[in-house]
Design a protein around this motif. Structure first.
Motif, mmCIF file in Angstrom:
data_model
loop_
_atom_site.group_PDB
_atom_site.id
_atom_site.type_symbol
_atom_site.label_atom_id
_atom_site.label_comp_id
_atom_site.label_asym_id
_atom_site.label_seq_id
_atom_site.Cartn_x
_atom_site.Cartn_y
_atom_site.Cartn_z
ATOM 1 N N PHE A 40 0.067 -5.528 -3.330
ATOM 2 C CA PHE A 40 -0.471 -4.156 -3.362
ATOM 3 C C PHE A 40 0.317 -3.284 -4.330
ATOM 4 C CE2 PHE A 40 -2.188 -4.076 1.214
ATOM 5 C CZ PHE A 40 -3.453 -4.371 0.743
ATOM 6 N N SER A 41 1.637 -3.379 -4.205
ATOM 7 C CA SER A 41 2.488 -2.453 -4.932
ATOM 8 C C SER A 41 2.496 -2.737 -6.434
ATOM 9 C CB SER A 41 3.917 -2.530 -4.395
ATOM 10 O OG SER A 41 3.901 -2.307 -3.011
ATOM 11 N N VAL A 43 0.075 -2.578 -8.252
ATOM 12 C CA VAL A 43 -0.880 -1.669 -8.886
ATOM 13 C C VAL A 43 -0.193 -0.611 -9.735
ATOM 14 C CG1 VAL A 43 -2.449 0.236 -8.349
ATOM 15 C CG2 VAL A 43 -2.728 -1.962 -7.233
ATOM 16 N N ARG B 140 5.120 2.543 2.548
ATOM 17 C CA ARG B 140 5.300 1.079 2.621
ATOM 18 C C ARG B 140 5.552 0.572 4.037
ATOM 19 N NH1 ARG B 140 8.493 0.413 -3.048
ATOM 20 N NH2 ARG B 140 6.637 0.848 -4.278
ATOM 21 N N VAL B 147 -2.827 -1.494 6.945
ATOM 22 C CA VAL B 147 -2.805 -2.401 5.786
ATOM 23 C C VAL B 147 -4.076 -3.253 5.783
ATOM 24 C CG1 VAL B 147 -1.593 -4.338 4.717
ATOM 25 C CG2 VAL B 147 -0.288 -2.445 5.698
ATOM 26 N N ILE B 150 -7.098 -1.167 4.810
ATOM 27 C CA ILE B 150 -7.065 -0.866 3.374
ATOM 28 C C ILE B 150 -7.528 -2.090 2.575
ATOM 29 C CG2 ILE B 150 -5.489 -0.362 1.458
ATOM 30 C CD1 ILE B 150 -3.871 1.369 3.527
ATOM 31 N N ARG B 151 -7.138 -3.278 3.034
ATOM 32 C CA ARG B 151 -7.546 -4.509 2.344
ATOM 33 C C ARG B 151 -9.069 -4.705 2.376
ATOM 34 N NH1 ARG B 151 -2.797 -8.327 4.662
ATOM 35 N NH2 ARG B 151 -1.403 -8.158 2.893
ATOM 36 N N HIS B 157 -5.271 0.443 -4.258
ATOM 37 C CA HIS B 157 -4.232 0.727 -3.259
ATOM 38 C C HIS B 157 -2.862 0.733 -3.913
ATOM 39 C CE1 HIS B 157 -1.781 -0.592 0.475
ATOM 40 N NE2 HIS B 157 -1.738 0.713 0.308
ATOM 41 N N THR B 159 1.427 2.137 -3.198
ATOM 42 C CA THR B 159 2.338 2.421 -2.078
ATOM 43 C C THR B 159 3.496 3.307 -2.537
ATOM 44 O OG1 THR B 159 3.605 0.436 -2.574
ATOM 45 C CG2 THR B 159 1.877 0.227 -0.930
#
Lengths: 85, 415
Positions: A40-41, A43, B140, B147, B150-151, B157, B159
């Motif tokens: 995710f991070s 991005v 985070r 989580v 959101i997926r 997405h 953080t």
């Protein structure tokens, strides 16, 4: 460009993802497979590089493997910068 | 045969891997109603043991309150056991809507929609209100259910470091080009017990034209002067765009959750959220119980006031005994042990002393941050807390961790 780019990426990853008491990163530290950056991070790193170098990295190229170390990220960015001409 | 030896062997090896890593979780069977004093069968087949429960989410001590039980009985008698339908076909009773209206008033929002659980609320809300043109920026350390939700959503997405407002501002600037930005946080973080800076987050959201969602599952009913939640504590009631919360913790502890917030966002959940559309809602008996809980906590702050006093007493006692705690002022008080095996050994030693408190370790918390998460309840009396403090101190002495720093404990027991 490569050395400067390496340091830019290393500094960004350090500032963005590491806590104050973390072990320092090297150019080869596994970022995603090593649990330092979750997918995710990634991005924000992708958007940072796209904005800074005026490139667009398609999602199918922005894989966890391609972002797994500073050296790999640098290769990816260089490829897209070269394409841009 | 579809379930071949190869398939079975692969899964058996995975389970063994979890066991070998010291990460295997085992249930303990409770034979009594949920309360401060419980009777437990552990390990399976062992005689029942009376212990003090120090790890329930029963913050207000309402899980087995006689008035709640009576109301649930009445609900069962007057509205039946099940609905045999999802909400929009023939699964909505008057009491479902009554509860939604009471929650809207209590939380200070515009509308509310019930879900079978807060996990379901979080699974459904993002996909219902966001598209691929939007971005979600989450802390985070948000709960796993956020989580997962959101997926399931096509929005981008990103953080931020835990509770880092400078980082949040950078991210709001980075994603300025997106159609909508939604900032997501827990109100009280379940593993650490710290509180989100909702006042600062709301101000940043206003400055950068972003929406704000808080999961207040570990806050609703007791955080803030009248227990409305983290937004009350931070002085931003009315500024939350979405609140998700549960009835499975302080609010009776049975099951169910909700999405509460801006009228249009709640309506879109009613139209599109898949856990709402494709699952029965909360059973009438539970709705009747939660309605009684809402009555109790709306009339008096006595229970949340007692909880606050209990939590402060407990935190002070553990600090004076010499444990390493996570800082905070909520009823979640994590005792840090860092090593997963140590956390499990301490939990077992506490059980021998008549205290039920569970070790938490990876993947529930990050590697090397194993802990015993203690949770205080308004159902605890001083004698419970004093007995638990004595047991913790005795066990802390046995493992030689009292007065020791994080570095000392890691040096002795490893990461």
């Amino acid at each position: 460009m490569a050395d400067e780019l390496k340091d830019i990426v290393l500094n960004y990853v350090t500032k963005e993802y590491l806590e104050d008491d973390s072990e320092p990163l090297t150019y080869e530290t596994p970022l995603i497979s090593g649990g330092i950056v979750d997918s995710f991070s990634m991005v924000s790193l992708k958007r940072f590089l796209e904005n800074k170098y005026g490139i667009a990295i398609p999602d199918d190229e922005a894989t966890p493997e391609a972002f797994d170390s500073v050296n790999k990220i640098v290769s990816l960015v260089q490829r897209f910068v070269a394409k841009k001409g | 045969m579809a379930y071949s030896d190869k398939i079975r062997g692969t899964y058996q090896a995975q389970i063994k891997g979890i066991q070998d890593a010291g990460l295997f979780k085992q249930e303990r069977f409770i034979h009594s109603p949920q309360a401060a004093d419980i009777e437990v069968e552990f390990p399976a087949g062992a005689p029942l043991k009376k212990v003090i429960n120090m790890c329930a989410n029963n913050y207000l001590g309402l899980s087995s309150h006689p008035d709640v039980i009576k109301a649930a009985h009445e609900g069962l008698e007057t509205r039946g056991y099940g609905m045999s339908s999802v909400r929009f076909i023939c699964g909505t009773q008057d009491i479902h809507r009554e509860l939604e209206q009471k929650l809207t008033e209590f939380l200070g929002t515009e509308d509310t929609l019930l879900f079978p659980s807060c996990m379901d609320a979080n699974a459904g809300v993002f996909e219902a209100i966001l598209t691929k043109d939007d971005v979600i920026i989450s802390d985070r350390l948000v709960h796993a259910s956020l989580v997962d939700g959101i997926r399931l959503c096509s929005a981008m997405h990103d953080t931020i470091k835990h509770s880092d407002m400078g980082h949040l501002e950078e991210k709001l600037q980075l994603h300025a080009d997106k159609r909508f930005k939604l900032v997501v946080t827990d109100g009280v973080f379940s593993m650490d017990g710290d509180t989100a800076k909702l006042d600062e987050m709301a101000a940043l959201c206003e400055k950068y034209d972003a929406m704000l969602l808080v999961d207040d599952s570990h806050s609703s009913g007791f955080i803030g002067k009248t227990g409305r939640g983290t937004h009350e504590k931070c002085g931003v009631v009315g500024k939350m765009d979405v609140i998700t919360t549960t009835f499975g913790k302080a609010l009776g502890g049975a099951s169910g959750g909700c999405v509460s917030g801006r009228r249009e966002l709640v309506e879109l959940c009613r139209q599109r959220a898949r856990p709402y559309l494709f699952s029965n809602t909360i059973a009438p008996v539970v709705v009747a119980g939660v309605l009684k809980v809402m009555d109790i906590i709306s009339k008096s702050t006595e229970r949340r006031d007692k909880l606050e006093k209990n939590a402060a007493y407990w935190r002070k006692g553990l600090t004076e005994a010499g444990f390493v705690l996570r800082e905070g002022d909520t009823p979640i008080v994590p005792v840090m042990l860092f090593n997963a095996k140590l956390a499990q050994d301490v939990s077992l030693a506490l059980y021998d002393e008549g205290i039920y408190a569970i070790g938490f370790f990876f993947p529930v918390v990050p590697q090397s941050q194993a802990r015993i998460r203690t949770q205080i309840s308004a159902g605890h009396e001083m004698h419970h807390l004093d007995k638990a403090l004595a047991a913790f101190t005795k066990v802390g002495q046995k493992f030689d961790i009292l007065g020791k720093t994080k570095q000392d404990i890691i040096a002795k027991y490893g990461m």
